[in-house]
Each structure stands twice: as C-alpha cells, then as structure tokens.
Design a protein around this motif. Sequence first.
Motif, PDB file in Angstrom:
ATOM      1  N   LEU A  54       0.827  -1.207   0.000  1.00 34.04           N
ATOM      2  CA  LEU A  54       0.000   0.000   0.000  1.00 34.04           C
ATOM      3  C   LEU A  54       0.865   1.262   0.000  1.00 34.04           C
ATOM      4  O   LEU A  54       0.595   2.210  -0.748  1.00 34.04           O
ATOM      5  CB  LEU A  54      -0.919   0.001   1.225  1.00 34.04           C
ATOM      6  CG  LEU A  54      -1.757   1.265   1.460  1.00 34.04           C
ATOM      7  CD1 LEU A  54      -2.742   1.474   0.324  1.00 34.04           C
ATOM      8  CD2 LEU A  54      -2.480   1.186   2.798  1.00 34.04           C
ATOM      9  N   VAL A  55       1.906   1.273   0.823  1.00 32.21           N
ATOM     10  CA  VAL A  55       2.810   2.432   0.883  1.00 32.21           C
ATOM     11  C   VAL A  55       3.515   2.629  -0.456  1.00 32.21           C
ATOM     12  O   VAL A  55       3.644   3.754  -0.945  1.00 32.21           O
ATOM     13  CB  VAL A  55       3.834   2.263   2.015  1.00 32.21           C
ATOM     14  CG1 VAL A  55       4.842   3.406   2.006  1.00 32.21           C
ATOM     15  CG2 VAL A  55       3.133   2.199   3.373  1.00 32.21           C
ATOM     16  N   VAL A  56       3.965   1.533  -1.064  1.00 29.32           N
ATOM     17  CA  VAL A  56       4.636   1.623  -2.358  1.00 29.32           C
ATOM     18  C   VAL A  56       3.686   2.183  -3.410  1.00 29.32           C
ATOM     19  O   VAL A  56       4.071   3.036  -4.227  1.00 29.32           O
ATOM     20  CB  VAL A  56       5.162   0.237  -2.791  1.00 29.32           C
ATOM     21  CG1 VAL A  56       5.636   0.263  -4.238  1.00 29.32           C
ATOM     22  CG2 VAL A  56       6.298  -0.199  -1.881  1.00 29.32           C
ATOM     23  N   ALA A  57       2.433   1.714  -3.412  1.00 33.95           N
ATOM     24  CA  ALA A  57       1.452   2.204  -4.377  1.00 33.95           C
ATOM     25  C   ALA A  57       1.209   3.701  -4.213  1.00 33.95           C
ATOM     26  O   ALA A  57       1.151   4.442  -5.203  1.00 33.95           O
ATOM     27  CB  ALA A  57       0.135   1.444  -4.210  1.00 33.95           C
ATOM     28  N   CYS A  58       1.101   4.152  -2.986  1.00 33.26           N
ATOM     29  CA  CYS A  58       0.874   5.587  -2.731  1.00 33.26           C
ATOM     30  C   CYS A  58       2.099   6.413  -3.117  1.00 33.26           C
ATOM     31  O   CYS A  58       1.958   7.538  -3.622  1.00 33.26           O
ATOM     32  CB  CYS A  58       0.523   5.806  -1.261  1.00 33.26           C
ATOM     33  SG  CYS A  58      -1.060   5.112  -0.773  1.00 33.26           S
ATOM     34  N   LEU A  59       3.297   5.857  -2.888  1.00 34.21           N
ATOM     35  CA  LEU A  59       4.522   6.564  -3.274  1.00 34.21           C
ATOM     36  C   LEU A  59       4.617   6.692  -4.797  1.00 34.21           C
ATOM     37  O   LEU A  59       4.957   7.768  -5.325  1.00 34.21           O
ATOM     38  CB  LEU A  59       5.741   5.827  -2.733  1.00 34.21           C
ATOM     39  CG  LEU A  59       7.110   6.404  -3.136  1.00 34.21           C
ATOM     40  CD1 LEU A  59       7.258   7.837  -2.642  1.00 34.21           C
ATOM     41  CD2 LEU A  59       8.241   5.525  -2.599  1.00 34.21           C
ATOM     42  N   LEU A  60       4.309   5.615  -5.513  1.00 30.54           N
ATOM     43  CA  LEU A  60       4.339   5.661  -6.973  1.00 30.54           C
ATOM     44  C   LEU A  60       3.310   6.648  -7.518  1.00 30.54           C
ATOM     45  O   LEU A  60       3.580   7.374  -8.483  1.00 30.54           O
ATOM     46  CB  LEU A  60       4.077   4.264  -7.540  1.00 30.54           C
ATOM     47  CG  LEU A  60       5.167   3.224  -7.307  1.00 30.54           C
ATOM     48  CD1 LEU A  60       4.698   1.841  -7.746  1.00 30.54           C
ATOM     49  CD2 LEU A  60       6.446   3.605  -8.040  1.00 30.54           C
ATOM     50  N   ARG A  61       2.146   6.691  -6.886  1.00 30.46           N
ATOM     51  CA  ARG A  61       1.120   7.654  -7.303  1.00 30.46           C
ATOM     52  C   ARG A  61       1.607   9.082  -7.079  1.00 30.46           C
ATOM     53  O   ARG A  61       1.364   9.972  -7.900  1.00 30.46           O
ATOM     54  CB  ARG A  61      -0.171   7.402  -6.527  1.00 30.46           C
ATOM     55  CG  ARG A  61      -1.277   8.403  -6.850  1.00 30.46           C
ATOM     56  CD  ARG A  61      -2.467   8.272  -5.919  1.00 30.46           C
ATOM     57  NE  ARG A  61      -3.391   9.370  -6.119  1.00 30.46           N
ATOM     58  CZ  ARG A  61      -4.413   9.360  -6.952  1.00 30.46           C
ATOM     59  NH1 ARG A  61      -4.642   8.282  -7.688  1.00 30.46           N
ATOM     60  NH2 ARG A  61      -5.206  10.397  -7.087  1.00 30.46           N
ATOM     61  N   LEU A  62       2.291   9.317  -5.961  1.00 35.08           N
ATOM     62  CA  LEU A  62       2.813  10.652  -5.656  1.00 35.08           C
ATOM     63  C   LEU A  62       3.855  11.080  -6.692  1.00 35.08           C
ATOM     64  O   LEU A  62       3.845  12.225  -7.164  1.00 35.08           O
ATOM     65  CB  LEU A  62       3.432  10.653  -4.264  1.00 35.08           C
ATOM     66  CG  LEU A  62       4.088  11.956  -3.790  1.00 35.08           C
ATOM     67  CD1 LEU A  62       3.093  13.106  -3.804  1.00 35.08           C
ATOM     68  CD2 LEU A  62       4.685  11.774  -2.397  1.00 35.08           C
ATOM     69  N   ILE A  63       4.742  10.166  -7.063  1.00 36.58           N
ATOM     70  CA  ILE A  63       5.746  10.477  -8.082  1.00 36.58           C
ATOM     71  C   ILE A  63       5.070  10.793  -9.413  1.00 36.58           C
ATOM     72  O   ILE A  63       5.437  11.752 -10.105  1.00 36.58           O
ATOM     73  CB  ILE A  63       6.728   9.301  -8.231  1.00 36.58           C
ATOM     74  CG1 ILE A  63       7.522   9.101  -6.943  1.00 36.58           C
ATOM     75  CG2 ILE A  63       7.676   9.528  -9.407  1.00 36.58           C
ATOM     76  CD1 ILE A  63       8.398   7.865  -6.953  1.00 36.58           C
TER      77      ILE A  63
END
Length: 218
Positions: free
Chosen positions: A67-76
């Motif tokens: 979940l954290v990785v998905a949110c980080l990728l979305r932020l980028i």
Amino acid sequence: AHKDGAAGDSTEASGEPTAYHASWDEKGFLAAAGVNLAFSVLLFFVALQTRNALDRLAKLHFIVKLLVVACLLRLISAALSLGYWSSYLESGIANESTYHAACQFSGLAYFCMLLHFILVAKGWKIVRRHLSARGKVKLVSFGAFYVIAGSFIEVYKNQARHTTELTPNLYLSSVGLLEVFLQLFGLYWFHSAVMSTTKQFGRKNGFYQKFQSMGGIF
C-alpha cells in the motif's frame, strides 16, 4: 494540441521538442494536476501513518508495505504530471519523456493498489496465514496478464496521441474494449475473492462489507 505550423514541423524534424498551442480543454489540466498532487500527498501521508501504527503493534506485513509503495508511486506520477503540464502550458513545449514517465508510474501505482485490494480480499494475513498454491498461481497469472495487456494498451494510446489521422474514441476501438474487459475482470475477481473469504471463514464480515463497497468503487 495543435502544432505551431511550419516552425513546429521543423523542430519536430530536427528531433527537438515541438512547440504546441494548448487546446481549450487542456488549459484546465494544470489545476487538475495540482489537485491530484495534493490528494496524492495526503494519501501517502495517511499510508505512512498506517504503516507506522501497525509497525508499533508488530503487525507490519507485505500488504501494508505494498500500500505504501502504491501511494509513493502515485505521488511520483502526480509530481511528474504537474511538472509536465506546468512546462507545457507555459512554454508550449511538450516534454514527452516526462509525460511517459508519469503514465508509467501511474500504471505501476494502480497495479500495486489493485494487487493490495485483491490480497486483502483473499484475507491474507487477516483471516488466513497463507495463500494456497492454487491461489498463488492464479495471482501470478492475473498479474502477468494484467501487466502485458496494460502495457499494450498504453503503447496504443501513445500512438493514438501522435497520429495525424482522425482517431475515433478510444472505447470504440478493440483496444478500448480490452481495457474495459481488463477492469471488469479485475472487479469480478475482487468481488469473488471477498465473497469466498467471508463464506469460508465467516469472520470480520462487517469490515469486508465496507471494504467490498470501497474496493468496488476503486
């Protein structure tokens, strides 16, 4: 977007970025990209808070990290998108590499989030400790199919953006129908996983009712 005439054609032929005039509907994209970035920052902050809370309880596992990785990728992706539209609307120069990078990060973020939803729907680390061998094979098969089909769709979209011919609506094409099928397939598997988990284990039904509704909307 419309080219700047002969000047635009000459820069494109030389391999340099081409100048464009933004169309009427594109002028609002910068505000939309800003809102998207703000929402992505908030989402990433909430994901980090959730991760830290579960870490303190010694319940941090792969699903939360995903979940954290998905949110980080979305932020980028949101940051790249804002940079692209800001530069494009100010200078008329379309930086295609930034645009493609934003699309790729967005696609990865969506896939990671979808995988997160399906793993929770299957009850992994919630009501069951391990996934069956058959379940793992299905999950890997779905992931491979989704990535390959999604990559093909993105390539088609990119070609459609640069064609000089009149391009019909994406969803009137076979590739558009493939994208619709892909989303419906993911939705079907998500709902069937939730139903199977609640029927088999009969626990946390209240949570799964809410999760099924929110996940289905996603």
